[in-house]
Design an enzyme around this catalytic site. Sequence first.
Site, PDB file in Angstrom:
ATOM      1  N   ASP A 183       0.854  -1.194   0.000  1.00 44.89           N
ATOM      2  CA  ASP A 183       0.000   0.000   0.000  1.00 44.89           C
ATOM      3  C   ASP A 183       0.892   1.247   0.000  1.00 44.89           C
ATOM      4  OD1 ASP A 183      -3.201   0.559   0.934  1.00 44.89           O
ATOM      5  OD2 ASP A 183      -1.783   2.225   1.158  1.00 44.89           O
ATOM      6  N   ILE A 184       0.473   2.250  -0.757  1.00 41.76           N
ATOM      7  CA  ILE A 184       1.266   3.477  -0.888  1.00 41.76           C
ATOM      8  C   ILE A 184       1.263   4.302   0.399  1.00 41.76           C
ATOM      9  CG2 ILE A 184      -0.528   5.062  -1.734  1.00 41.76           C
ATOM     10  CD1 ILE A 184       1.469   5.834  -3.992  1.00 41.76           C
ATOM     11  N   ASN A 195     -12.766  -3.262   2.337  1.00 46.14           N
ATOM     12  CA  ASN A 195     -13.735  -2.167   2.428  1.00 46.14           C
ATOM     13  C   ASN A 195     -14.605  -2.191   1.180  1.00 46.14           C
ATOM     14  OD1 ASN A 195     -12.622  -1.063   4.837  1.00 46.14           O
ATOM     15  ND2 ASN A 195     -10.980  -0.140   3.641  1.00 46.14           N
ATOM     16  N   HIS A 197      -6.960  -5.821   2.068  1.00 49.55           N
ATOM     17  CA  HIS A 197      -5.809  -5.285   2.809  1.00 49.55           C
ATOM     18  C   HIS A 197      -5.280  -6.398   3.705  1.00 49.55           C
ATOM     19  CE1 HIS A 197      -6.782  -0.869   2.182  1.00 49.55           C
ATOM     20  NE2 HIS A 197      -7.961  -1.405   1.933  1.00 49.55           N
ATOM     21  N   HIS A 203     -10.145  -5.273  -3.502  1.00 48.62           N
ATOM     22  CA  HIS A 203      -8.826  -5.480  -2.899  1.00 48.62           C
ATOM     23  C   HIS A 203      -8.999  -5.915  -1.458  1.00 48.62           C
ATOM     24  CE1 HIS A 203      -9.967  -1.223  -2.624  1.00 48.62           C
ATOM     25  NE2 HIS A 203      -9.358  -1.177  -1.450  1.00 48.62           N
ATOM     26  N   GLU A 250     -12.337   3.276  -1.362  1.00 52.21           N
ATOM     27  CA  GLU A 250     -11.899   4.425  -2.168  1.00 52.21           C
ATOM     28  C   GLU A 250     -11.566   4.015  -3.607  1.00 52.21           C
ATOM     29  OE1 GLU A 250     -11.390   7.630  -1.099  1.00 52.21           O
ATOM     30  OE2 GLU A 250     -11.780   7.410   1.055  1.00 52.21           O
ATOM     31  N   VAL A 251     -11.090   2.792  -3.773  1.00 49.39           N
ATOM     32  CA  VAL A 251     -10.667   2.346  -5.113  1.00 49.39           C
ATOM     33  C   VAL A 251     -11.650   1.274  -5.591  1.00 49.39           C
ATOM     34  CG1 VAL A 251      -8.822   1.303  -6.478  1.00 49.39           C
ATOM     35  CG2 VAL A 251      -8.245   2.847  -4.584  1.00 49.39           C
TER      36      VAL A 251
END
Length: 125
Positions: free
Chosen positions: A39-40, A97, A112, A110, A105-106
């Site tokens: 993750d960025i 999420n 995490h 995905h 958000e994306v």
Amino acid sequence: MPIDATLPYDAGNIFARILRGEIPAKTVYEDDHALAFHDINPQAPVHILVIPKGAYVSWDDFSARGSEAEIAGFVRAVGHVAREQGLVAPGYRLLANIGGHGGQEVPHLHVHLFGGRPLGMMVPA
Ligand code: 5GP
């Protein structure tokens, strides 16, 4: 701003662009069905995102439309990364999420993968 997970897949999303190699990512694992990368903006000492390679917005979308091979491949990839990162003995957390209340958000599914320290409450008050 959380996304509306009922909208059709947006091929311009940031993870689709990572999958196409248009923007870089620090990849930790890749196979036919999944890609895992750091993750960025890490929220824990280990914070890795695992994504299916197919165009799926959410867990419910993936579970409805994904093939048996894609679903099995993705689930196996998450476990593979957890083992490879040495997270099994100390423990770790998976989180997906989804949509507005989930704070997604994306708009590409995905998971995490958090680890590297005790992770505290499951859901903040
Ligand atoms: P969400 O809230 O959708 O579950 O989480 C999206 C995650 O993607 C966030 O933790 C965020 O830091 C991460 N992220 C957003 N843009 C990028 C990017 O360009 N590269 C990487 N590696 N992670 C990103």
